[in-house]
Design a protein around this motif. Structure first.
Motif, PDB file in Angstrom:
ATOM      1  N   ARG A   1      61.405   5.108  23.450  1.00 48.08           N
ATOM      2  CA  ARG A   1      62.070   5.203  24.755  1.00 48.08           C
ATOM      3  C   ARG A   1      61.099   5.765  25.796  1.00 48.08           C
ATOM      4  O   ARG A   1      61.091   5.336  26.947  1.00 48.08           O
ATOM      5  CB  ARG A   1      63.300   6.105  24.654  1.00 48.08           C
ATOM      6  N   LYS A   2      60.307   6.726  25.384  1.00 50.49           N
ATOM      7  CA  LYS A   2      59.322   7.294  26.304  1.00 50.49           C
ATOM      8  C   LYS A   2      58.321   6.232  26.745  1.00 50.49           C
ATOM      9  O   LYS A   2      57.917   6.190  27.909  1.00 50.49           O
ATOM     10  CB  LYS A   2      58.586   8.462  25.637  1.00 50.49           C
ATOM     11  N   ARG A   3      57.933   5.364  25.804  1.00 50.87           N
ATOM     12  CA  ARG A   3      56.989   4.302  26.134  1.00 50.87           C
ATOM     13  C   ARG A   3      57.602   3.281  27.085  1.00 50.87           C
ATOM     14  O   ARG A   3      56.910   2.747  27.958  1.00 50.87           O
ATOM     15  CB  ARG A   3      56.491   3.618  24.857  1.00 50.87           C
TER      16      ARG A   3
ATOM     17  N   PHE B   1      58.979 -12.615  33.896  1.00 52.89           N
ATOM     18  CA  PHE B   1      59.846 -13.727  33.486  1.00 52.89           C
ATOM     19  C   PHE B   1      59.343 -14.373  32.194  1.00 52.89           C
ATOM     20  O   PHE B   1      60.132 -14.683  31.291  1.00 52.89           O
ATOM     21  CB  PHE B   1      59.937 -14.775  34.591  1.00 52.89           C
ATOM     22  N   LYS B   2      58.031 -14.567  32.098  1.00 53.73           N
ATOM     23  CA  LYS B   2      57.476 -15.238  30.919  1.00 53.73           C
ATOM     24  C   LYS B   2      57.680 -14.401  29.664  1.00 53.73           C
ATOM     25  O   LYS B   2      58.109 -14.902  28.620  1.00 53.73           O
ATOM     26  CB  LYS B   2      55.983 -15.509  31.133  1.00 53.73           C
ATOM     27  N   GLU B   3      57.389 -13.099  29.763  1.00 49.63           N
ATOM     28  CA  GLU B   3      57.446 -12.233  28.587  1.00 49.63           C
ATOM     29  C   GLU B   3      58.880 -11.910  28.163  1.00 49.63           C
ATOM     30  O   GLU B   3      59.190 -11.883  26.978  1.00 49.63           O
ATOM     31  CB  GLU B   3      56.691 -10.933  28.871  1.00 49.63           C
ATOM     32  N   ALA B   4      59.757 -11.667  29.150  1.00 47.50           N
ATOM     33  CA  ALA B   4      61.105 -11.188  28.820  1.00 47.50           C
ATOM     34  C   ALA B   4      62.143 -12.298  28.702  1.00 47.50           C
ATOM     35  O   ALA B   4      63.123 -12.157  27.974  1.00 47.50           O
ATOM     36  CB  ALA B   4      61.568 -10.175  29.864  1.00 47.50           C
TER      37      ALA B   4
ATOM     38  N   ARG C   1      59.846  -4.751  25.864  1.00 47.71           N
ATOM     39  CA  ARG C   1      58.934  -5.563  25.070  1.00 47.71           C
ATOM     40  C   ARG C   1      57.497  -5.037  25.164  1.00 47.71           C
ATOM     41  O   ARG C   1      56.759  -5.040  24.178  1.00 47.71           O
ATOM     42  CB  ARG C   1      59.013  -7.028  25.504  1.00 47.71           C
ATOM     43  N   LYS C   2      57.099  -4.571  26.339  1.00 45.80           N
ATOM     44  CA  LYS C   2      55.765  -3.985  26.494  1.00 45.80           C
ATOM     45  C   LYS C   2      55.631  -2.719  25.657  1.00 45.80           C
ATOM     46  O   LYS C   2      54.536  -2.361  25.219  1.00 45.80           O
ATOM     47  CB  LYS C   2      55.496  -3.670  27.967  1.00 45.80           C
ATOM     48  N   ALA C   3      56.750  -2.025  25.453  1.00 46.83           N
ATOM     49  CA  ALA C   3      56.742  -0.799  24.650  1.00 46.83           C
ATOM     50  C   ALA C   3      56.768  -1.097  23.151  1.00 46.83           C
ATOM     51  O   ALA C   3      56.695  -0.179  22.337  1.00 46.83           O
ATOM     52  CB  ALA C   3      57.928   0.079  25.020  1.00 46.83           C
ATOM     53  N   GLY C   4      56.899  -2.377  22.798  1.00 49.13           N
ATOM     54  CA  GLY C   4      56.857  -2.763  21.396  1.00 49.13           C
ATOM     55  C   GLY C   4      58.173  -3.232  20.808  1.00 49.13           C
ATOM     56  O   GLY C   4      58.237  -3.593  19.631  1.00 49.13           O
ATOM     57  N   ILE C   5      59.243  -3.239  21.617  1.00 46.31           N
ATOM     58  CA  ILE C   5      60.555  -3.675  21.113  1.00 46.31           C
ATOM     59  C   ILE C   5      60.692  -5.174  21.389  1.00 46.31           C
ATOM     60  O   ILE C   5      61.372  -5.614  22.325  1.00 46.31           O
ATOM     61  CB  ILE C   5      61.703  -2.892  21.772  1.00 46.31           C
TER      62      ILE C   5
END
Length: 267
Positions: free
Chosen positions: A94-96, A128-131, A172-176
């Motif tokens: 969550r912090k990330r 938009f592309k990543e999410a 997603r950038k945080a790894g989820i």
């Protein structure tokens, strides 16, 4: 600020303040059925009030006066200040999420043109592309009639807001990577879910939960919950797709109980 008692709440009372009392009574341990927070202080609400009063060495008259109200506030603040007993397996991630969101604050502003293109347009394309797995071109950000730049892209002829997509991008950038935005339903999907009302509704809000205000059709990341208001706390948030497509921090703008608020949490 703590909510104040503006009148006695007793059998037959109606109103939003009754809803607050019913919600708070539901959070107390009781052998009686959970109250429906309908804003009507009837026999069941009176019985729950009497039980709370007895357990707190107050006169059990079923009337919410200054002394009972004070006990309720103290009780609720103790709950809010006590960390949940369940371990938060997503605490570090969550912090990330919030760190990734913070990096994007101030990076988008469609009122500023750089080389003839809006500031941050490529960032929005990446979001938009990543999410949402949607590839956009510059033309998607131009009104099909006026050809004026729009911070909300046009997809299949429809203008698409991206406040929620921004939230999912940060996840997603945080790894989820198991969370994605579904454009068809306009909501995040994966190991994340919308919460329903419970006696722990406020206490269960965690950092980086995705807030949603249905009446404004807007989503945001929650950075902080005001601990001084156990009923309807204000929130510090990071919001995407604001005026001119800006990504900004907001302090106290969103509030539990306002604009039909709800929130998404990781499962």
């Amino acid at each position: 600020m703590e909510p104040t008692l503006k009148r006695l709440i007793k059998y037959g009372s109606r109103g939003d303040d009754v809803v607050q009392v019913q919600q708070s009574l539901n959070r107390a341990v009781s052998t009686k059925p959970e109250l429906i927070p309908d804003g009507i202080f009837g026999a069941k609400s009176t019985a729950r009030a009497e039980q709370f009063q007895r357990s707190n060495q107050l006169a059990a008259d079923g009337i919410i006066g200054p002394k009972t109200w004070e006990k309720l506030i103290t009780f609720l603040k103790n709950i809010v200040d006590t960390p949940p007993t369940d371990k938060d397996k997503h605490k570090e991630i969550r912090k990330r999420v919030l760190m990734e969101a913070g990096k994007l604050v101030g990076t988008v502003d469609f009122t500023q043109l750089i080389g003839g293109r809006p500031k941050g347009i490529d960032i929005v394309k990446t979001i938009f592309k990543e999410a949402a797995n949607v590839t956009l071109q510059d033309e998607n950000f131009k009104d099909p009639f006026s050809k004026v730049w729009s911070p909300q892209p046009f997809i299949s002829g429809q203008k698409k807001s991206w406040c929620g997509i921004f939230c999912v991008y940060c996840y997603r950038k945080a790894g989820i990577t198991t969370v994605r935005w579904n454009l068809n339903i306009g909501a995040p999907v994966g190991n994340i879910g919308l919460n329903s009302w419970s006696t722990q509704f406020v206490q269960a809000i965690k950092l980086a939960d995705i807030g949603a205000v249905a009446t404004r059709q807007h989503h945001f990341l929650i950075e902080k919950v005001d601990p001084g208001n156990p009923f309807t706390p204000r929130l510090n948030t990071i919001d995407g797709n604001l005026l001119a497509g800006k990504i900004q921090r907001r302090s106290g703008y969103h509030q539990v109980g306002k604009d039909n608020f709800n929130y998404y949490s990781l499962k």
